[in-house]
Enzyme design. Structure first.
Site, PDB file in Angstrom:
ATOM      1  N   LYS A  31      37.028 -28.540 116.601  1.00 50.51           N
ATOM      2  CA  LYS A  31      38.338 -28.915 117.151  1.00 50.51           C
ATOM      3  C   LYS A  31      38.325 -30.247 117.896  1.00 50.51           C
ATOM      4  O   LYS A  31      39.377 -30.817 118.152  1.00 50.51           O
ATOM      5  CB  LYS A  31      38.901 -27.792 118.029  1.00 50.51           C
ATOM      6  CG  LYS A  31      38.200 -27.566 119.359  1.00 50.51           C
ATOM      7  CD  LYS A  31      38.810 -26.338 120.015  1.00 50.51           C
ATOM      8  CE  LYS A  31      38.366 -26.097 121.435  1.00 50.51           C
ATOM      9  NZ  LYS A  31      36.936 -26.208 121.742  1.00 50.51           N
ATOM     10  N   LYS A  43      25.078 -31.888 122.860  1.00 49.75           N
ATOM     11  CA  LYS A  43      26.176 -32.580 123.555  1.00 49.75           C
ATOM     12  C   LYS A  43      25.683 -33.835 124.273  1.00 49.75           C
ATOM     13  O   LYS A  43      26.436 -34.799 124.418  1.00 49.75           O
ATOM     14  CB  LYS A  43      26.874 -31.626 124.522  1.00 49.75           C
ATOM     15  CG  LYS A  43      27.689 -30.572 123.778  1.00 49.75           C
ATOM     16  CD  LYS A  43      28.943 -30.178 124.519  1.00 49.75           C
ATOM     17  CE  LYS A  43      29.855 -29.397 123.572  1.00 49.75           C
ATOM     18  NZ  LYS A  43      31.030 -28.864 124.206  1.00 49.75           N
ATOM     19  N   LYS A  91      30.192 -27.717 110.856  1.00 49.92           N
ATOM     20  CA  LYS A  91      31.253 -26.790 111.271  1.00 49.92           C
ATOM     21  C   LYS A  91      32.576 -27.533 111.477  1.00 49.92           C
ATOM     22  O   LYS A  91      32.573 -28.673 111.954  1.00 49.92           O
ATOM     23  CB  LYS A  91      30.817 -26.144 112.588  1.00 49.92           C
ATOM     24  CG  LYS A  91      31.653 -24.999 113.054  1.00 49.92           C
ATOM     25  CD  LYS A  91      31.172 -24.482 114.412  1.00 49.92           C
ATOM     26  CE  LYS A  91      31.978 -25.077 115.536  1.00 49.92           C
ATOM     27  NZ  LYS A  91      31.883 -24.391 116.820  1.00 49.92           N
TER      28      LYS A  91
HETATM   29  N1  AQP Z   1      34.634 -23.762 112.340  1.00 48.71           N
HETATM   30  C1  AQP Z   1      34.684 -22.556 112.898  1.00 48.71           C
HETATM   31  N2  AQP Z   1      34.540 -21.463 112.139  1.00 48.71           N
HETATM   32  C2  AQP Z   1      34.611 -20.221 112.705  1.00 48.71           C
HETATM   33  N3  AQP Z   1      34.799 -20.025 114.018  1.00 48.71           N
HETATM   34  C3  AQP Z   1      34.945 -21.094 114.803  1.00 48.71           C
HETATM   35  N4  AQP Z   1      35.132 -21.223 116.129  1.00 48.71           N
HETATM   36  C4  AQP Z   1      35.200 -22.543 116.416  1.00 48.71           C
HETATM   37  N5  AQP Z   1      35.074 -23.287 115.305  1.00 48.71           N
HETATM   38  C5  AQP Z   1      34.894 -22.411 114.277  1.00 48.71           C
HETATM   39  C6  AQP Z   1      35.223 -20.129 117.092  1.00 48.71           C
HETATM   40  O1  AQP Z   1      36.229 -20.448 118.050  1.00 48.71           O
HETATM   41  C7  AQP Z   1      35.790 -20.156 119.372  1.00 48.71           C
HETATM   42  C8  AQP Z   1      35.788 -21.414 120.221  1.00 48.71           C
HETATM   43  O2  AQP Z   1      34.773 -22.283 119.773  1.00 48.71           O
HETATM   44  P1  AQP Z   1      34.771 -23.898 119.845  1.00 48.71           P
HETATM   45  O3  AQP Z   1      33.436 -24.343 119.333  1.00 48.71           O
HETATM   46  O4  AQP Z   1      35.979 -24.465 119.223  1.00 48.71           O
HETATM   47  O5  AQP Z   1      34.943 -24.292 121.270  1.00 48.71           O
HETATM   48  P2  AQP Z   1      34.246 -23.925 122.607  1.00 48.71           P
HETATM   49  O6  AQP Z   1      33.016 -23.103 122.383  1.00 48.71           O
HETATM   50  O7  AQP Z   1      35.319 -23.346 123.435  1.00 48.71           O
HETATM   51  O8  AQP Z   1      33.887 -25.294 123.273  1.00 48.71           O
HETATM   52  P3  AQP Z   1      33.067 -26.538 122.821  1.00 48.71           P
HETATM   53  O9  AQP Z   1      31.830 -26.183 122.095  1.00 48.71           O
HETATM   54  O10 AQP Z   1      32.930 -27.352 124.050  1.00 48.71           O
HETATM   55  O11 AQP Z   1      34.086 -27.154 121.824  1.00 48.71           O
HETATM   56  P4  AQP Z   1      34.299 -28.630 121.407  1.00 48.71           P
HETATM   57  O12 AQP Z   1      32.954 -29.187 120.980  1.00 48.71           O
HETATM   58  O13 AQP Z   1      35.263 -28.455 120.283  1.00 48.71           O
HETATM   59  O14 AQP Z   1      34.891 -29.382 122.561  1.00 48.71           O
HETATM   60  C9  AQP Z   1      34.407 -19.511 119.221  1.00 48.71           C
HETATM   61  O15 AQP Z   1      34.565 -18.108 119.169  1.00 48.71           O
HETATM   62  C10 AQP Z   1      33.923 -20.030 117.896  1.00 48.71           C
HETATM   63  O16 AQP Z   1      32.994 -19.186 117.274  1.00 48.71           O
END
Ligand code: AQP
Length: 333
Positions: free
Chosen positions: A200, A115, A197
């Site tokens: 979102k 990040k 991956k």
């Molecule tokens: N592409 C994916 N495939 C399967 N599972 C996924 N998840 C996310 N993307 C995929 C699952 O959704 C939950 C939330 O994960 P996240 O990475 O979208 O978001 P986060 O951990 O809440 O926050 P970040 O990392 O800070 O997100 P960003 O970078 O999007 O702002 C998890 O259970 C994940 O496995």
């Protein structure tokens, strides 16, 4: 709402747009887990501000994420649904856990490194101590099980390490949480860059299908998704694009990847993609309809959040009180 079932906790940060990756890897499984576990589902807004957010947008996204959790089938009668910033104990415990965590442990966190690279002008201390807040989220509720994706493994490990260290010094205060990984769909990949991956917060929205995308948008995104050279609809390590689309088809339709392949023997990518897009549209239609209904009744959502916060606070305070006693704070009269 506390039951004798094992406690399960999971959360998503309200950044970007919830995608079919989040649905397949998290939300869909959460709905099923509600029967077996005493579930707490959180929208972790405090985590979201480790990256700069537009305040008005963060607020509306938080509400929208809660409505999407509900529309996917999270039942507030079965599970505790709340927003992280509504429960003060999260930040209070995070501070204390920070005093039981070594800099070296935080320095090893790969998500901080990733990040920091992504947001080089905003490498803030919150981003660095993010794992402490996540550890507090989990440990406050005496959580047994944390469903996680590959990228969160390290955060659960540090949570366990901190909890064991605290318990060794002060006696058993925290339950040591176990991870659980979704068997299929643990990692849905980006539509245009299947080596990464599906994310979102991706700045290119063509890399993901959002849960709230209109049918025409979904059709276009699937149409332009990267496939690989060749014509066969077949999963293969050398064909990450088509393999990813087969995985999405398989999980959303409830048939195995092998069955998907068999159904498309002799058919071309275009036919497969057309069917896949239609299937996603149909799968998301009831969810989107329910979402629209919920968003017309925001008072109902606020009521759920109020109840969720009350229940979560009650449970979190029990743990926090034990922690305060153990570290030597005078408890307020
Ligand atoms: N592409 C994916 N495939 C399967 N599972 C996924 N998840 C996310 N993307 C995929 C699952 O959704 C939950 C939330 O994960 P996240 O990475 O979208 O978001 P986060 O951990 O809440 O926050 P970040 O990392 O800070 O997100 P960003 O970078 O999007 O702002 C998890 O259970 C994940 O496995």
């Amino acid at each position: 709402m506390k039951t004798n079932k094992p406690v399960l906790l999971s959360g998503i940060s309200p950044s970007g747009n919830l995608t079919i990756g989040n649905y397949i890897g998290a939300l869909k499984n959460w709905v099923e887990m509600q029967e077996k576990y005493d579930c707490l589902f959180i929208v972790v807004d405090m985590h979201a501000i480790t990256v700069r957010q537009e305040p008005g947008l963060l607020r509306s996204r938080c509400l929208s994420f809660i409505a999407q959790y509900l529309a996917c089938g999270i039942d507030p009668e079965k599970s505790t649904l709340f927003v992280q910033s509504h429960v003060n104990a999260h930040t209070e415990l995070a501070w204390i856990l920070g005093c039981y965590t070594y800099m070296g442990e935080l320095n090893r966190m790969t998500q901080f490194k990733d990040k920091s690279k992504k947001h080089p002008t905003n490498i803030n201390a919150g981003l660095y101590v993010y794992p402490l807040l996540m550890a507090a989220d989990i440990l406050l509720y005496q959580t047994d099980i944390v469903p996680i994706g590959d990228d969160q493994k390290q955060h659960l490990e540090i949570t366990r390490d901190i909890a064991v260290r605290f318990n060794n010094l002060h006696g058993k205060v925290f339950k040591i949480p176990e991870p659980c990984f979704p068997k299929i769909g643990a990692r849905i990949m980006s539509l245009l860059e299947p080596a990464h991956k599906m994310d979102k917060s991706d700045t290119n929205s063509n890399n993901y299908v959002a849960l709230l995308d209109e049918p025409s948008i979904i059709t276009n995104k699937i149409k332009t998704a990267v496939t690989d050279s060749g014509t066969q609809i077949k999963t293969s390590e050398t064909k990450p694009g088509i393999s990813n689309l087969i995985a999405i088809y398989s999980v959303l339709s409830g048939i195995t990847p092998k069955e998907v392949e068999n159904n498309y023997i002799g058919k071309n990518y275009m036919t497969f993609k057309k069917d896949l897009a239609e299937m996603i549209v149909e799968k998301l239609r009831p969810l989107q309809n329910e979402y629209k209904k919920l968003m017309k009744n925001k008072d109902y959502i606020y009521e759920i959040l109020k109840k969720g916060a009350q229940e979560a606070t009650r449970r979190a305070e029990e743990t926090l009180k034990k922690v305060y006693e153990k570290v030597g704070f005078i408890l307020p009269a």
